[in-house]
Design a protein around this motif. Structure first.
Motif, short mmCIF file in Angstrom:
data_model
loop_
_atom_site.label_atom_id
_atom_site.label_comp_id
_atom_site.label_asym_id
_atom_site.label_seq_id
_atom_site.Cartn_x
_atom_site.Cartn_y
_atom_site.Cartn_z
N LEU A 86 0.92 -1.13 -0.07
CA LEU A 86 0.23 -0.05 -0.21
C LEU A 86 0.86 1.37 -0.02
O LEU A 86 0.40 2.26 -0.41
N ARG A 87 2.02 1.17 0.62
CA ARG A 87 2.80 2.37 0.63
C ARG A 87 3.38 2.64 -0.65
O ARG A 87 3.83 4.00 -0.81
N ASN A 88 3.35 2.01 -1.54
CA ASN A 88 3.80 2.19 -3.03
C ASN A 88 2.56 2.45 -3.91
O ASN A 88 3.00 2.41 -5.02
N ARG A 89 1.47 2.67 -3.42
CA ARG A 89 0.32 2.95 -4.17
C ARG A 89 -0.19 3.86 -3.45
O ARG A 89 -1.70 3.94 -3.30
N LYS A 106 -8.29 16.62 7.65
CA LYS A 106 -6.95 16.20 8.66
C LYS A 106 -7.06 14.74 8.85
O LYS A 106 -5.64 14.22 8.92
N GLY A 107 -8.16 14.13 8.83
CA GLY A 107 -7.90 12.59 8.93
C GLY A 107 -7.42 11.92 7.87
O GLY A 107 -6.73 10.84 7.98
N MET A 108 -7.61 12.37 6.80
CA MET A 108 -7.44 11.79 5.41
C MET A 108 -5.87 12.02 5.10
O MET A 108 -5.17 11.42 4.84
N LYS A 109 -5.54 13.30 5.52
CA LYS A 109 -4.17 13.63 5.32
C LYS A 109 -3.36 12.81 6.25
O LYS A 109 -2.13 12.39 5.83
N PHE A 110 -3.67 12.74 7.54
CA PHE A 110 -3.15 11.87 8.49
C PHE A 110 -2.81 10.24 7.99
O PHE A 110 -1.57 9.65 7.77
N THR A 111 -3.82 9.93 7.27
CA THR A 111 -3.89 8.50 6.99
C THR A 111 -2.89 8.22 5.77
O THR A 111 -2.38 7.31 5.74
N LEU A 112 -2.91 9.21 4.60
CA LEU A 112 -2.03 9.23 3.77
C LEU A 112 -0.53 9.28 4.11
O LEU A 112 0.26 8.87 3.40
N SER A 113 -0.27 9.81 5.42
CA SER A 113 1.11 9.90 5.93
C SER A 113 1.58 8.47 6.43
O SER A 113 2.96 8.47 6.38
N GLU A 159 20.40 7.85 10.09
CA GLU A 159 19.66 8.76 10.89
C GLU A 159 18.71 9.86 10.06
O GLU A 159 17.72 9.92 10.50
N LYS A 160 19.04 10.42 9.00
CA LYS A 160 18.37 11.29 8.37
C LYS A 160 16.95 10.48 7.68
O LYS A 160 15.82 11.01 7.90
N LYS A 161 17.17 9.20 7.21
CA LYS A 161 15.94 8.42 6.76
C LYS A 161 15.08 8.38 7.81
O LYS A 161 13.65 8.39 7.92
N TYR A 162 15.48 8.06 9.07
CA TYR A 162 14.45 7.70 10.04
C TYR A 162 13.90 9.19 10.65
O TYR A 162 12.74 9.17 10.98
N VAL A 163 14.71 10.24 10.78
CA VAL A 163 13.73 11.57 11.12
C VAL A 163 12.79 11.90 10.04
O VAL A 163 11.85 12.20 10.23
N GLU A 164 13.14 11.71 8.82
CA GLU A 164 12.24 11.84 7.49
C GLU A 164 10.75 10.97 7.77
O GLU A 164 9.88 11.67 7.68
N ALA A 165 11.14 9.83 8.12
CA ALA A 165 10.17 9.00 8.24
C ALA A 165 9.22 9.31 9.43
O ALA A 165 7.76 9.37 9.46
N ALA A 166 9.96 9.84 10.66
CA ALA A 166 8.89 10.14 11.70
C ALA A 166 8.24 11.55 11.43
O ALA A 166 7.13 11.65 11.69
N LEU A 167 8.90 12.34 10.81
CA LEU A 167 8.35 13.63 10.59
C LEU A 167 7.05 13.39 9.62
O LEU A 167 6.00 13.98 9.77
N LYS A 168 7.15 12.49 8.75
CA LYS A 168 6.08 12.18 7.84
C LYS A 168 5.04 11.69 8.50
O LYS A 168 3.74 11.78 8.34
N GLY A 201 3.03 14.25 10.55
CA GLY A 201 2.58 15.54 9.86
C GLY A 201 3.61 16.47 10.32
O GLY A 201 3.06 17.70 10.57
N ASN A 202 4.91 16.39 10.36
CA ASN A 202 5.75 17.25 10.86
C ASN A 202 5.68 17.86 12.09
O ASN A 202 5.99 18.82 12.72
N GLY A 203 5.21 16.82 13.17
CA GLY A 203 5.05 17.29 14.50
C GLY A 203 6.29 16.77 15.21
O GLY A 203 6.74 15.61 15.53
N ARG A 204 7.35 18.11 15.58
CA ARG A 204 8.42 17.60 16.19
C ARG A 204 8.51 16.99 17.51
O ARG A 204 9.41 16.05 17.67
N VAL A 205 7.34 17.24 18.13
CA VAL A 205 7.44 16.74 19.55
C VAL A 205 7.27 15.16 19.56
O VAL A 205 7.94 14.40 20.03
N LYS A 206 6.17 14.83 18.81
CA LYS A 206 5.79 13.54 18.63
C LYS A 206 6.88 12.72 17.83
O LYS A 206 7.38 11.66 18.27
N SER A 207 7.52 13.29 16.95
CA SER A 207 8.63 12.80 16.31
C SER A 207 9.63 12.59 17.08
O SER A 207 10.48 11.44 16.94
N ALA A 208 10.08 13.38 17.92
CA ALA A 208 11.09 13.17 18.73
C ALA A 208 10.68 12.00 19.64
O ALA A 208 11.87 11.14 20.28
#
Length: 504
Positions: free
Chosen positions: A349-352, A385-392, A457-466, A469-476
């Protein structure tokens, strides 16, 4: 090997009763070279056919031809003019005999006109098949039958397409419920729709939850076997001591507990499709038995000595890497190539991503429709917002995980609209453990270890931010960094943000 295949007809009964040549005996005696095998099938005159076999053997012996080559079989058809049952039986025998013979000769004189017509249609599709006829003067001759069924069929189809060109298009109902918007999934559906009518074995590959059974069902429904049964076997759940019985059936008294006759799934699917789910879980012993059934089109029930011919199309599916299993000796190479005549690989699903929004809407509608039966349930919609989060989200469990998550979100919420927080709360958090891989370096190899670590490290940071939804507190929190300031410092070090970026 030269084989003569024939139905048993009234003229053959009369010839035996009058002790004179009949169509079958004419061909058997006058063919330039003796036959290695003569197969006679009938749906009635069973007693007469039983008498005919030794009568024909005697004729062959007198003519100093091999005579222990004649075999008779009783088949079940609705009537001598029922094309469906005649086709089913003829296809079994013609396919079997053509595959095991160098030359297959079909007698068109015996039996009903429907039997002859079906034999011609089926036989014309085999490169090693020829047609014999016998006239009243007891002469035999090979009939070339110059009619090109394939060309005529294609021309007829072309005319039908032309006549419908101005009409509104209609979807293939077998595939209309499959959501395919993304290019990878459109390619899957296109390939599956092409394979469906070809009657080839199909191997469906894909991660767990991608919809392998759904596409397999669609292939069956779009095939010429759609009116016949489709049986499913979960190969990973086959008990070792009952494999033979489940696949091939058993007779009464074959083993303790066999209190009555039982048809296996091969017989149950006769004329239709057998879906072997998770075929990669089969043991090597079972693979041998399965291969034999697929190659010969024959099975034998446990406790029986009678061979049963079956006509089954096999669709197999697995989430495992069968090629790798073949290389490791865990899956038989001959069985793999037997199954993989048509291969469909369903993307995760992540590739479609383009398919996720229509999937969410379709699944939400189904959940709402099903839950309407409950008095206090209110239908819900997915917010932007729910759809945007689901897509992420990565949806590692694919459609199955998406379905479960949406069920929890919609059924447990009291609101009319589902927001990102509802989806977040409905997710089942999983620890993402990374497998350790052996590292091999040859003497003299040079690697930039610091760069490798930074890339990871960069790949994991990008994945967490995605995912947030770019929420840095939750990503941390996801990255176990303690707080968002530590994440911000890491992003600066990795040059993902500028040194002068103001703190948000």
């Amino acid at each position: 090997m030269k084989t003569l295949f024939t139905w048993f007809g009234q003229a053959d009964v009369d010839g035996m009763n009058q002790d004179t040549d009949s169509p079958i005996s004419n061909i058997a005696l006058k063919h330039p070279e003796p036959f290695d095998q003569i197969v006679i099938i009938s749906n009635k005159w069973e007693e007469e056919r039983r008498n005919y076999v030794p009568w024909l053997e005697k004729k062959l012996a007198i003519a100093q031809r091999p005579f222990q080559v004649v075999q008779g079989h009783t088949v079940s058809i609705t009537s001598p003019i029922d094309y469906v049952s005649i086709s089913k039986q003829s296809q079994k025998w013609i396919n079997k005999l053509s595959s095991e013979s160098d030359e297959l000769y079909i007698n068109l004189t015996s039996g009903s006109p429907a039997m002859s017509a079906v034999s011609i249609i089926l036989g014309k599709g085999k490169t090693n098949t020829y047609f014999y006829q016998s006239n009243r003067q007891r002469e035999i001759f090979l009939d070339d039958i110059p009619f090109d069924f394939v060309a005529e069929h294609d021309a007829s189809v072309a005319r039908a397409i032309s006549s419908k060109a101005t009409k509104l298009p209609t979807n293939n109902k077998a595939f209309e419920d499959i959501i395919a918007v993304s290019p990878p999934m459109l390619e899957v559906v296109n390939k599956a729709s092409k394979l469906a009518p070809l009657d080839l074995p199909v191997l469906v590959l894909g991660e767990t939850g991608t919809g392998k059974e759904v596409i397999s069902n669609a292939i069956h429904k779009a095939s010429s076997r759609a009116s016949q049964p489709m049986k499913t076997v979960n190969c990973g759940a086959l008990p070792q001591n009952l494999v033979d019985s489940i696949l091939f059936g058993h007779v009464k008294g074959a083993f303790t507990g066999a209190v009555k006759e039982h048809k296996g799934v091969f017989e149950q699917a006769d004329g239709g499709t057998l879906f072997l789910d998770e075929v990669g879980e089969l043991s090597l012993d079972v693979q041998v038995k399965l291969l034999r059934a697929l190659q010969q089109g024959e099975i034998t029930r446990v406790g029986d000595d009678k061979t049963i011919t079956v006509d089954v199309r096999v669709i197999a599916a697995t989430h495992r890497n069968l090629v790798g299993m073949v290389e490791c000796g865990e899956f038989r190479e001959d069985l793999f190539y037997r199954l993989a005549l048509g291969v469909i690989e369903i993307p995760p699903l992540r590739n479609r991503v383009e398919d996720i929004e229509p999937l969410v809407n379709a699944l939400a509608k189904e959940i709402n429709d099903n839950a309407q039966k409950h008095q206090n349930y209110k239908s819900k919609i997915i917010s932007n917002k729910g759809m945007k989060f689901t897509l992420s989200q990565p949806w590692r469990g694919n459609i199955r995980e998406l379905w479960s998550t949406l069920n929890r979100a919609l059924l447990l919420s009291d609101n009319d609209e589902i927001f990102d927080l509802d989806i977040q709360n409905a997710l089942i958090n999983r620890e993402n453990k990374q497998q350790d891989h052996d590292i091999h370096l040859a003497y003299g190899d040079v690697v930039n270890l610091k760069q490798i670590i930074e890339n990871i490290e960069k790949k994991y940071v990008e994945a967490a931010l995605k995912a947030t939804g770019n929420g840095r507190v939750k990503s941390a929190e996801m990255l176990s960094l303690g707080n968002h300031q530590n994440l911000r410092n890491m992003m600066k070090r990795l040059k993902m943000i500028s040194e002068n970026e103001p703190e948000k």
